[in-house]
Design an enzyme around this catalytic site. Sequence first.
Site, PDB file in Angstrom:
ATOM      1  N   TYR A  91       0.876  -1.174   0.000  1.00 25.26           N
ATOM      2  CA  TYR A  91       0.000   0.000   0.000  1.00 25.26           C
ATOM      3  C   TYR A  91       0.915   1.226   0.000  1.00 25.26           C
ATOM      4  O   TYR A  91       2.051   1.172  -0.455  1.00 25.26           O
ATOM      5  CB  TYR A  91      -0.914  -0.136   1.240  1.00 25.26           C
ATOM      6  CG  TYR A  91      -1.896   0.962   1.458  1.00 25.26           C
ATOM      7  CD1 TYR A  91      -2.953   1.187   0.589  1.00 25.26           C
ATOM      8  CD2 TYR A  91      -1.780   1.778   2.589  1.00 25.26           C
ATOM      9  CE1 TYR A  91      -3.863   2.208   0.825  1.00 25.26           C
ATOM     10  CE2 TYR A  91      -2.687   2.798   2.823  1.00 25.26           C
ATOM     11  CZ  TYR A  91      -3.717   3.013   1.933  1.00 25.26           C
ATOM     12  OH  TYR A  91      -4.604   4.021   2.170  1.00 25.26           O
ATOM     13  N   LYS A 164      -6.062  -1.023  -2.239  1.00 24.40           N
ATOM     14  CA  LYS A 164      -7.074  -0.713  -1.225  1.00 24.40           C
ATOM     15  C   LYS A 164      -7.826  -1.981  -0.834  1.00 24.40           C
ATOM     16  O   LYS A 164      -8.151  -2.198   0.324  1.00 24.40           O
ATOM     17  CB  LYS A 164      -8.054   0.342  -1.745  1.00 24.40           C
ATOM     18  CG  LYS A 164      -7.445   1.733  -1.908  1.00 24.40           C
ATOM     19  CD  LYS A 164      -7.570   2.574  -0.647  1.00 24.40           C
ATOM     20  CE  LYS A 164      -6.747   3.853  -0.762  1.00 24.40           C
ATOM     21  NZ  LYS A 164      -6.750   4.675   0.453  1.00 24.40           N
TER      22      LYS A 164
END
Length: 539
Positions: A91, A164
Amino acid sequence: MNKAMAILNDPFKNKGTAFTQEERERLGLTGVLPPRVKTIEEQAAETYALFETKTSNIEKRHFLMEVFNTNRTLFFYLMGQHITEFMPIVYDPVIAESIENYNERYQRPQDAVYLSVKHPERIKKSLANVSGDRDIRLIVVTDAQGILGIGDWGVDGVDIAVGKLMVYTAAAGINPAQVLPVSIDAGTDNPKLLDDPNYLGERHQRITGQEYFDFIDRFVDEVEKLYPKSLLHFEDFGRGTAARILDKYQDKILTFNDDIQGTGIIALAGVLGAMNISKEKLTDHTFLTFGAGTAGMGIAKMLYDELVRQGLTPEEAKKHFYLVDKQGLLFDDTEGLTEKQKPFTRQRSEFANADELTNLLAVVKAVHPTVMIGTSTQPGTFNEAVVKEMAAHTDRPVIFPLSNPTKLAEAKAADLLKWTNGRALVATGIPVADITYQGVTYQIGQANNALIYPGVGFGALAVQAKQLNDNMLAAAAHALSGLVDPDQPGAAVLPPVSKLAEFSQRVAQRVAQSAIDQGLTTMTDAKKAVADAKWEPKY
Ligand SMILES: NC(=O)c1ccc[n+]([C@@H]2O[C@H](COP(=O)([O-])OP(=O)(O)OC[C@H]3O[C@@H](n4cnc5c(N)ncnc54)[C@H](O)[C@@H]3O)[C@@H](O)[C@H]2O)c1
Ligand SMILES: O=C(O)C[C@H](O)C(=O)O
Ligand SMILES: [Mn+2]
């Protein structure tokens, strides 16, 4: 493809060397794998050892994505063991680097759906081609006009949708077979991509206006028809479209805008955490939002709603806010205001030197903010002069430089502590290691929406809520309080990422409970619903 290869190539079904003898017999895998049957613990240990041999962050990410592409169960088992180490790799911030290198490093489509605004007639077929017979419950869609703070990345922004969703599963336990990342390719205004011979997207300027919004409407419509039980999460749309799309759909379907709402929740949770440490009242504070765009206005709205919940009238509450954007302090007569900015603007008559309030330092001098939040994409703008001026008028300045990735942050946490003699209550968008300053070890909270959206979305999905409304968002913001000991010297304003899986369950339960209390679901037991919905990475 033969049956054996179809299973081994399906990341949702593949167990690699962990298929038992009985499974090998039954699934046509006899003779297809080396004889030794491994446990998931053994697979995880050897995979992690290989991960450790990678030297650069981008290589580490590439390696982890191969594991993800091959075997989802193993990937999430491993991520559960190493959440703090893996979050910045899969991420933010390394995801930004991967997006910037997408065309050169393209691996696989990663089970995402690729849509082109010029072809609305392909939406349905494209969604169905990728989801197949999977029961999709969660879609993260991006058009990549505003990827983090790095701008327009066209089709390359698909990684943010994939990333995500990885966090959703790692944090909250959403079944990875029930998620769908979607890239809407509306073109790109990024000249670098338009000139790049390797670019994988449609090579034209962004399509805007009616044609764009008609496409979004049709997309939402097809999603609702194909996946009626799903949550539709919008990510990294542009300033001119994100709020408009949310406003249109938030009362009609189960939807969420992460940059507006997720960021608003985590910033409010961080400010409430700061209040627990300083023992001050939220209603005594003056808020300055630097960068009044998608995220900045989402944050202002959440803080404003909380002031009203705490008893202020709307008029009183609005007086606590100062918005600063490119133009400087935003006044009611400033050119180019967005719809979301208008209700929070000030009047020139409030200031003797209104015309001079065109930069952050001048505004800080004039309004003495006690909470300053950066979502401006302008690195280093919370500089020593600005921070010292702010800190001269308040004991515990609350300062959140939230622009991502690392290179765009308004300030470094260590500098904020140094410039304020350790008085600043800081949260950052990206992870920061503990900082020792004058004998105290400070933990820095990460005010990244990743700490909250997984619990929010999972909670809403677990009870099949009709909508995700402001009460549910408020419940999420309050769910993080009480998880940090505020009296510990150097305490963080938010709980650590190492506890992400634990507190995501708590957030999910509170959100689910709020939906139950408001009659937005027919379910009645939030705790049970959340526990029942949780997917575990095991064979
Ligand atoms: N920590 C988090 O969870 C989180 C969440 C969302 C966004 N963000 C970050 O916030 C930043 C903004 O994202 P966004 O989606 O709101 O983008 P956006 O484009 O909607 O908003 C950015 C705003 O900053 C303003 N701006 C640009 N230059 C400025 C300057 N010199 N001075 C003052 N304002 C200026 C723009 O005019 C715009 O209004 C990004 O870096 C993003 O990564 C962080
Ligand atoms: O992606 C992140 O790290 C947070 C946020 O959604 C952003 O756009 O910066
Ligand atoms: Mn985002």
